[in-house]
Scaffold this motif. Structure first.
Motif, PDB file in Angstrom:
ATOM      1  N   MET A  77       0.866  -1.178   0.000  1.00  0.00           N
ATOM      2  CA  MET A  77       0.000   0.000   0.000  1.00  0.00           C
ATOM      3  C   MET A  77       0.900   1.223   0.000  1.00  0.00           C
ATOM      4  SD  MET A  77      -2.840  -1.170   2.818  1.00  0.00           S
ATOM      5  CE  MET A  77      -3.646   0.391   2.775  1.00  0.00           C
ATOM      6  N   LEU A  87       1.826  -4.842   2.783  1.00  0.00           N
ATOM      7  CA  LEU A  87       0.617  -5.246   3.490  1.00  0.00           C
ATOM      8  C   LEU A  87       0.746  -6.706   3.902  1.00  0.00           C
ATOM      9  CD1 LEU A  87      -2.342  -4.647   4.331  1.00  0.00           C
ATOM     10  CD2 LEU A  87      -3.013  -5.436   2.072  1.00  0.00           C
ATOM     11  N   GLY A 133     -12.386  -1.125  -3.571  1.00  0.00           N
ATOM     12  CA  GLY A 133     -12.003  -2.174  -2.641  1.00  0.00           C
ATOM     13  C   GLY A 133     -11.615  -3.442  -3.360  1.00  0.00           C
ATOM     14  N   CYS A 138      -3.989 -13.086   1.478  1.00  0.00           N
ATOM     15  CA  CYS A 138      -2.743 -12.905   2.230  1.00  0.00           C
ATOM     16  C   CYS A 138      -2.379 -14.173   3.008  1.00  0.00           C
ATOM     17  CB  CYS A 138      -2.884 -11.754   3.223  1.00  0.00           C
ATOM     18  SG  CYS A 138      -2.998 -10.136   2.458  1.00  0.00           S
ATOM     19  N   TYR A 150      -9.744  -7.790   3.038  1.00  0.00           N
ATOM     20  CA  TYR A 150     -10.418  -6.754   2.251  1.00  0.00           C
ATOM     21  C   TYR A 150      -9.690  -5.436   2.469  1.00  0.00           C
ATOM     22  CZ  TYR A 150     -13.898  -3.453   0.621  1.00  0.00           C
ATOM     23  OH  TYR A 150     -14.529  -2.438  -0.040  1.00  0.00           O
ATOM     24  N   VAL A 151      -9.335  -4.759   1.376  1.00  0.00           N
ATOM     25  CA  VAL A 151      -8.590  -3.502   1.461  1.00  0.00           C
ATOM     26  C   VAL A 151      -9.262  -2.481   0.551  1.00  0.00           C
ATOM     27  CG1 VAL A 151      -6.339  -2.435   1.142  1.00  0.00           C
ATOM     28  CG2 VAL A 151      -6.483  -4.831   1.795  1.00  0.00           C
ATOM     29  N   GLU A 152      -9.408  -1.251   1.043  1.00  0.00           N
ATOM     30  CA  GLU A 152     -10.010  -0.187   0.235  1.00  0.00           C
ATOM     31  C   GLU A 152      -8.999   0.869  -0.185  1.00  0.00           C
ATOM     32  OE1 GLU A 152     -13.619   1.602   1.427  1.00  0.00           O
ATOM     33  OE2 GLU A 152     -14.659  -0.296   1.615  1.00  0.00           O
ATOM     34  N   GLU A 153      -7.757   0.626  -0.020  1.00  0.00           N
ATOM     35  CA  GLU A 153      -6.729   1.554  -0.487  1.00  0.00           C
ATOM     36  C   GLU A 153      -6.232   1.066  -1.831  1.00  0.00           C
ATOM     37  OE1 GLU A 153      -5.861   4.330   1.122  1.00  0.00           O
ATOM     38  OE2 GLU A 153      -7.254   3.856   2.743  1.00  0.00           O
ATOM     39  N   LEU A 155      -3.730  -0.498  -4.218  1.00  0.00           N
ATOM     40  CA  LEU A 155      -2.754  -1.540  -3.934  1.00  0.00           C
ATOM     41  C   LEU A 155      -1.728  -1.684  -5.064  1.00  0.00           C
ATOM     42  CD1 LEU A 155      -5.196  -4.366  -2.840  1.00  0.00           C
ATOM     43  CD2 LEU A 155      -3.894  -2.883  -1.350  1.00  0.00           C
TER      44      LEU A 155
END
Length: 162
Positions: A77, A87, A133, A138, A150-153, A155
């Motif tokens: 990130m 991450l 998202g 991982c 779950y990631v909303e940045e 990547l």
């Protein structure tokens, strides 16, 4: 006699209506002229001479790499200053949150004919036009089990450490 009279009357009306020119609307005229110009442009320039299909081959390679169940990747990130932070160690590439497993849309008939609907990608999923998202598979650092995160940045996922 009535038959002849009716025939002559019908014939006269048919000839009258056949002689009437229907006025072409401005939009119809423009559409016809645009179609003619497009035809001239295509005849004048032709299609691009694509012979290597490099982009199509690259896309095929990307899709096949994405299908590799054991593809180790590393997901990063960026912070507010643009610095990258890992991450997690991951498997595969992120899947946008709004990717559909099944197609929620149906074919609908309208006055314009059948309405087009999205087709699945070769991997059988329906990718969205855009999504913020994503799910990243991982490796849990505690037990080394594969875990969706779950990631909303935004990547960066790479098959090697950056």
């Amino acid at each position: 006699m009535k038959r002849i009279y009716l025939f002559l009357m019908a014939f006269t009306l048919a000839m009258f209506f056949a002689g009437c020119d229907q006025q072409e609307s401005g939009e119809q005229l423009q559409a016809r002229q645009q179609a003619e110009q497009t035809k001239i442009a295509v005849q004048s320039t032709g299609m691009p001479s694509i012979i290597n299909f490099t982009e199509k081959k690259n896309m095929k390679m990307i899709l096949e790499m994405r299908d590799n169940a054991g593809l180790r990747t590393y997901t990063y990130m960026r912070d507010m200053n643009g610095n990258m932070h890992q991450l997690c160690d991951s498997i595969g590439y992120p899947i946008p949150y709004s990717t559909q497993y099944t197609n929620p849309q149906q074919i609908h008939n309208s006055s314009y004919g059948n309405v087009a609907y999205p087709m699945a990608d070769p991997n059988g999923l329906y990718s969205p036009e855009s999504a913020e998202g994503s799910y990243v598979m991982c490796l849990n650092p505690n037990n080394k089990q594969l875990t969706p995160v779950y990631v909303e940045e935004r990547l960066i996922t790479s098959p090697y450490k950056l």
